[in-house]
Design a protein around this motif. Structure first.
Motif, mmCIF file in Angstrom:
data_model
loop_
_atom_site.group_PDB
_atom_site.id
_atom_site.type_symbol
_atom_site.label_atom_id
_atom_site.label_comp_id
_atom_site.label_asym_id
_atom_site.label_seq_id
_atom_site.Cartn_x
_atom_site.Cartn_y
_atom_site.Cartn_z
ATOM 1 N N VAL A 130 0.828 -1.208 0.000
ATOM 2 C CA VAL A 130 0.000 0.000 0.000
ATOM 3 C C VAL A 130 0.863 1.258 0.000
ATOM 4 O O VAL A 130 0.604 2.205 -0.747
ATOM 5 C CB VAL A 130 -0.959 0.010 1.211
ATOM 6 N N LEU A 140 0.912 4.080 -2.838
ATOM 7 C CA LEU A 140 0.501 5.417 -2.405
ATOM 8 C C LEU A 140 1.557 6.466 -2.726
ATOM 9 O O LEU A 140 1.269 7.498 -3.361
ATOM 10 C CB LEU A 140 0.206 5.399 -0.900
ATOM 11 N N LEU A 173 -0.039 7.126 -6.435
ATOM 12 C CA LEU A 173 -1.220 7.940 -6.146
ATOM 13 C C LEU A 173 -0.861 9.383 -5.805
ATOM 14 O O LEU A 173 -1.413 10.327 -6.392
ATOM 15 C CB LEU A 173 -2.036 7.313 -5.003
ATOM 16 N N LEU A 178 -9.223 5.625 -7.671
ATOM 17 C CA LEU A 178 -9.255 4.715 -6.527
ATOM 18 C C LEU A 178 -9.423 3.265 -6.967
ATOM 19 O O LEU A 178 -8.875 2.352 -6.342
ATOM 20 C CB LEU A 178 -10.380 5.123 -5.573
ATOM 21 N N PHE A 189 -5.992 2.219 -8.069
ATOM 22 C CA PHE A 189 -5.162 2.019 -6.883
ATOM 23 C C PHE A 189 -5.467 0.660 -6.242
ATOM 24 O O PHE A 189 -4.558 -0.124 -5.936
ATOM 25 C CB PHE A 189 -5.438 3.145 -5.884
ATOM 26 N N ASN A 193 -3.169 -2.865 -5.941
ATOM 27 C CA ASN A 193 -2.916 -3.432 -4.619
ATOM 28 C C ASN A 193 -3.318 -4.892 -4.520
ATOM 29 O O ASN A 193 -2.571 -5.731 -4.011
ATOM 30 C CB ASN A 193 -3.666 -2.629 -3.547
ATOM 31 N N SER A 250 -12.592 0.498 -3.201
ATOM 32 C CA SER A 250 -12.647 1.736 -3.986
ATOM 33 C C SER A 250 -14.021 2.384 -3.868
ATOM 34 O O SER A 250 -14.133 3.617 -3.807
ATOM 35 C CB SER A 250 -12.305 1.462 -5.454
ATOM 36 N N LEU A 256 -14.189 4.091 -0.409
ATOM 37 C CA LEU A 256 -13.377 5.319 -0.366
ATOM 38 C C LEU A 256 -13.985 6.436 -1.208
ATOM 39 O O LEU A 256 -13.920 7.614 -0.822
ATOM 40 C CB LEU A 256 -11.957 5.019 -0.847
ATOM 41 N N GLN A 269 -6.036 -0.616 4.546
ATOM 42 C CA GLN A 269 -5.772 0.027 3.251
ATOM 43 C C GLN A 269 -6.490 1.373 3.169
ATOM 44 O O GLN A 269 -5.892 2.388 2.776
ATOM 45 C CB GLN A 269 -6.234 -0.879 2.111
ATOM 46 N N ARG A 282 -4.947 4.017 5.495
ATOM 47 C CA ARG A 282 -3.656 4.468 4.967
ATOM 48 C C ARG A 282 -3.863 5.457 3.828
ATOM 49 O O ARG A 282 -3.160 6.474 3.727
ATOM 50 C CB ARG A 282 -2.816 3.275 4.505
ATOM 51 N N VAL A 283 -4.817 5.180 2.955
ATOM 52 C CA VAL A 283 -5.111 6.090 1.849
ATOM 53 C C VAL A 283 -5.650 7.417 2.379
ATOM 54 O O VAL A 283 -5.219 8.492 1.946
ATOM 55 C CB VAL A 283 -6.128 5.456 0.873
ATOM 56 N N VAL A 314 -3.613 10.833 1.717
ATOM 57 C CA VAL A 314 -4.210 11.827 0.822
ATOM 58 C C VAL A 314 -4.577 13.106 1.579
ATOM 59 O O VAL A 314 -4.182 14.214 1.194
ATOM 60 C CB VAL A 314 -5.457 11.252 0.112
#
Length: 509
Positions: free
Chosen positions: A158, A162, A166, A186, A189, A193, A316, A319, A463, A466-467, A471
């Motif tokens: 990840v 990232l 990303l 997303l 991403f 992953n 995704s 998120l 995950q 962390r995103v 971000v």
């Protein structure tokens, strides 16, 4: 007139010779139904055709329509009468959900009707089967979700995706004032992953050029077209179209063919890699399956497709809607930023991400409104009675509805319509520290519950957190839509934001 509608009409006249009589007799009712797409009560059912006209009138917003009906009933359960006396029971009653997913788990299975509908796409993958094949896949997959694997996932897979892909894409968008489809970003991403952690394979779908991968388009088409089969009033319609290889079924055949060829390529490359090794030193999921002796390429391909679906589409989707909700609630964003700042400057370590309680609560609250899998259907293998007294005949489909369950006032309170992460937290008034308070999994079955509870639940949360940290620490995500315009929540096999999620990216000062 579309091909689907032509076939529907032809089939109605073929199977129901008296339909013309009903059309004349109920023409006033039909006109009223078509002009009133959001009834607040159980739709009227007629002989032979059931609630066909209500189903037809609400086909473009079926999820919300079903939810509204469920929430209008005393026991949060109702039976939809489909044509030719086919029944589907919908419920948002937690007692019924627990009965289905745990107490009487052996009764409510992936039945033949449900499995055959998506079998061209998912085959014998873990989400579409029962029995020994399901147990085998679950047992082998469970080895990938221990603490060691999860730590590796966060701190290598990840973080690499990232920081190397990303973040640079978002930085470029911010510098050049580019509008991005954040839903697409997303998905890319999450796809990279899941391929890395599950198959030891890097598809490079989130490279700066944002390649238009043929596989990704085919995968999206496969999900959408398979979902359309589920909602068609007469299953015979899609079966006839498949036999004739026309319309949406021809498109599905082509799309699934591309998906399966891509998945087989991954399998074959992994088989070649394993042949060159004297021992299994790779911890990825695909290596484990192949090393157990399974040589049936189609079966292993089914496994690959199922895990891509789980890893790409669900996280995704969660998120996408999370970032939308946070953009509308700056007070929530401020609390998340405060939590990120308290953990560390970079928020890299596994334990730091794991302990982000407010962010965790915010994600749960987001998925309460917009669950990645808004509905899930089982099929009764024998006659049964649900806890609320609903009789279930053998062969009947029973659908529990997480989307509706997140909107039950008796469960969430009078403020259920508010985006309020605090409802998931126990906050110490003296220290200000908060403890996450989980909900009953049968009241909040976003990750299923019972024997089929999602194996990747913790991995998904790690995950996503962390995103979010990576971000929001550096960027502000701003929806590029007109003021007051709300995105549309649509459901295929998993949830989507209709038309994508256009955003602009702003660097934080």
């Amino acid at each position: 007139m579309s091909l689907d509608l032509q076939l529907s009409t032809s089939l109605l006249f073929f199977i129901v010779p008296l339909l013309f009589f009903f059309l004349i007799k109920f023409k006033t009712i039909i006109a009223h139904t078509l002009c009133s797409p959001k009834p607040s009560k159980i739709p009227t059912s007629y002989p032979i055709i059931g609630s066909y006209f209500s189903i037809l009138a609400n086909k473009d917003h079926r999820l919300q329509w079903i939810s509204d009906i469920i929430l209008s009933t005393p026991n949060l359960t109702f039976t939809l009468m489909r044509p030719l006396n086919f029944h589907t029971i919908f419920t948002a009653n937690p007692a019924n959900v627990q009965h289905m997913l745990k107490t009487n788990f052996h009764v409510y299975q992936k039945g033949e009707k449900s499995s055959s509908t998506v079998s061209d796409f998912l085959g014998n993958g873990i989400f579409n089967i029962n029995g020994e094949k399901w147990k085998y896949q679950r047992q082998v997959a469970s080895h990938e979700f221990n603490t060691r694997s999860l730590r590796k996932f966060v701190e290598t897979v990840v973080d690499t995706e990232l920081n190397e892909r990303l973040i640079p894409i978002l930085a470029t968008a911010a510098a050049n004032k580019i509008v991005l489809d954040f839903q697409d970003i997303l998905q890319r991403f999450a796809f990279d992953n899941i391929c890395k952690i599950a198959f030891g394979y890097d598809p490079g779908y989130l490279l700066p050029s944002l390649p238009q991968a043929e596989f990704a388009v085919a995968f999206e088409d496969s999900v959408r077209l398979s979902s359309e089969r589920i909602n068609v009033p007469f299953p015979l319609i899609w079966k006839i179209k498949r036999a004739l290889d026309i319309g949406s079924e021809k498109k599905l055949r082509i799309a699934v063919g591309k998906v399966r060829e891509y998945a087989k390529k991954i399998v074959r490359e992994k088989q070649s890699e394993l042949k060159e090794k004297s021992s299994l030193d790779s911890a990825d999921l695909l290596s484990r399956f192949l090393s157990t002796g399974h040589s049936d390429e189609d079966f292993v391909t089914d496994i690959v497709i199922s895990f891509i679906l789980a890893g790409r589409d669900t996280t995704s989707a969660a998120l996408t809607w999370f970032f939308w909700l946070v953009s509308k609630h700056p007070e929530v964003e401020s609390q998340i930023l405060k939590e990120i700042g308290e953990k560390s400057e970079t928020v890299v370590l596994y334990d730091e991400v794991k302990n982000m309680m407010y962010t965790h609560a915010s994600l749960c609250e987001s998925m309460r409104f917009y669950p990645p899998v808004p509905m899930d259907t089982k099929e009764a293998t024998q006659n049964d009675i649900l806890p609320d007294g609903t009789f279930v005949k053998k062969g009947t489909r029973v659908t529990y509805h997480p989307y509706a369950m997140g909107r039950v006032e008796k469960v969430w309170g009078k403020d259920w319509a508010e985006f309020k992460p605090e409802r998931w937290l126990d906050i110490n008034e003296v220290t200000g520290n908060c403890t996450f308070v989980s909900k009953d999994p049968y009241t909040y079955p976003v990750f299923q519950a019972g024997p089929r509870i999602c194996l990747g639940k913790e991995m998904a949360f790690l995950q996503m957190k962390r995103v979010v940290a990576g971000v929001l620490q550096r960027f502000k995500v701003v929806p590029a839509v007109e003021q007051g315009v709300e995105p549309e929540f649509i459901s295929y096999l998993t949830a989507k934001m209709k038309g994508g999620f256009p955003v602009t990216i702003e660097e934080r000062i």
